[in-house]
Design an enzyme around this catalytic site. Sequence first.
Site, mmCIF file in Angstrom:
data_model
loop_
_atom_site.group_PDB
_atom_site.id
_atom_site.type_symbol
_atom_site.label_atom_id
_atom_site.label_comp_id
_atom_site.label_asym_id
_atom_site.label_seq_id
_atom_site.Cartn_x
_atom_site.Cartn_y
_atom_site.Cartn_z
ATOM 1 N N HIS A 152 -12.367 18.856 12.452
ATOM 2 C CA HIS A 152 -12.454 20.228 12.965
ATOM 3 C C HIS A 152 -12.094 21.218 11.866
ATOM 4 O O HIS A 152 -11.262 20.935 11.009
ATOM 5 C CB HIS A 152 -11.547 20.444 14.182
ATOM 6 C CG HIS A 152 -10.124 20.019 13.988
ATOM 7 N ND1 HIS A 152 -9.731 18.706 14.037
ATOM 8 C CD2 HIS A 152 -9.008 20.730 13.731
ATOM 9 C CE1 HIS A 152 -8.424 18.627 13.834
ATOM 10 N NE2 HIS A 152 -7.966 19.847 13.625
ATOM 11 N N HIS A 155 -10.566 24.944 11.442
ATOM 12 C CA HIS A 155 -9.894 26.097 12.040
ATOM 13 C C HIS A 155 -10.469 27.364 11.415
ATOM 14 O O HIS A 155 -10.654 27.427 10.193
ATOM 15 C CB HIS A 155 -8.398 26.096 11.704
ATOM 16 C CG HIS A 155 -7.610 24.957 12.254
ATOM 17 N ND1 HIS A 155 -6.805 25.076 13.359
ATOM 18 C CD2 HIS A 155 -7.485 23.668 11.847
ATOM 19 C CE1 HIS A 155 -6.204 23.927 13.608
ATOM 20 N NE2 HIS A 155 -6.602 23.047 12.700
HETATM 21 P P1 5GP Z 1 -4.831 19.947 13.539
HETATM 22 O O1 5GP Z 1 -3.349 20.055 13.388
HETATM 23 O O2 5GP Z 1 -5.272 18.566 13.977
HETATM 24 O O3 5GP Z 1 -5.587 20.462 12.357
HETATM 25 O O4 5GP Z 1 -5.199 20.966 14.701
HETATM 26 C C1 5GP Z 1 -5.452 20.575 16.011
HETATM 27 C C2 5GP Z 1 -5.582 21.831 16.833
HETATM 28 O O5 5GP Z 1 -6.144 21.487 18.079
HETATM 29 C C3 5GP Z 1 -4.230 22.512 17.115
HETATM 30 O O6 5GP Z 1 -4.265 23.836 16.601
HETATM 31 C C4 5GP Z 1 -4.125 22.464 18.635
HETATM 32 O O7 5GP Z 1 -3.577 23.644 19.181
HETATM 33 C C5 5GP Z 1 -5.565 22.261 19.076
HETATM 34 N N1 5GP Z 1 -5.695 21.508 20.303
HETATM 35 C C6 5GP Z 1 -5.115 20.325 20.615
HETATM 36 N N2 5GP Z 1 -5.498 19.906 21.832
HETATM 37 C C7 5GP Z 1 -6.351 20.843 22.306
HETATM 38 C C8 5GP Z 1 -7.077 20.987 23.537
HETATM 39 O O8 5GP Z 1 -7.030 20.147 24.433
HETATM 40 N N3 5GP Z 1 -7.867 22.085 23.667
HETATM 41 C C9 5GP Z 1 -7.954 23.042 22.676
HETATM 42 N N4 5GP Z 1 -8.741 24.089 22.922
HETATM 43 N N5 5GP Z 1 -7.287 22.937 21.513
HETATM 44 C C10 5GP Z 1 -6.501 21.859 21.328
#
Ligand code: 5GP
Length: 120
Positions: free
Chosen positions: A101, A103
């Site tokens: 993903h 951001h």
């Molecule tokens: P990472 O730390 O893996 O780069 O970011 C994961 C992101 O996914 C986090 O910012 C978290 O808030 C978001 N996230 C986790 N679970 C969910 C979910 O069920 N729905 C949405 N919309 N975002 C999620």
Amino acid sequence: MTQAECVFCKIVAGQIPSAKVYEDDACIAFLDIGPLADAHLLLVPRAHYEWITDMPGEQVGVVAGRIPKLARAVLKVSDAEGFNVLQNNGRSSGQAVPHVHFHIIPRREGDGLGYRWNAG
Ligand code: 5GP
Ligand code: ZN
């Protein structure tokens, strides 16, 4: 975590709800559930890959190619002055969801989020 348990695969499949803002054959974008700023978006490929290094480069190009359009929309709906694009791979990098993903994080002067990582 197996692919069947992947929260972003479930969002792609519509098995759990999300505030979706964009979708096409290759990817979807939706609001982050724990936003660092209003309109913090996540852009994910529909296909499950854990790390960006697992993806064929052409597919990375297709998904990343949506960033300018989505970032323009983020800038339009928020009063942001800039934005960060962040893409984490592996727990050590801060990756919590093992599905690739991007951001898109709106930024404003004085928002307190910072932009420097301490080297030591
Ligand atoms: P990472 O730390 O893996 O780069 O970011 C994961 C992101 O996914 C986090 O910012 C978290 O808030 C978001 N996230 C986790 N679970 C969910 C979910 O069920 N729905 C949405 N919309 N975002 C999620
Ligand atoms: Zn997945």
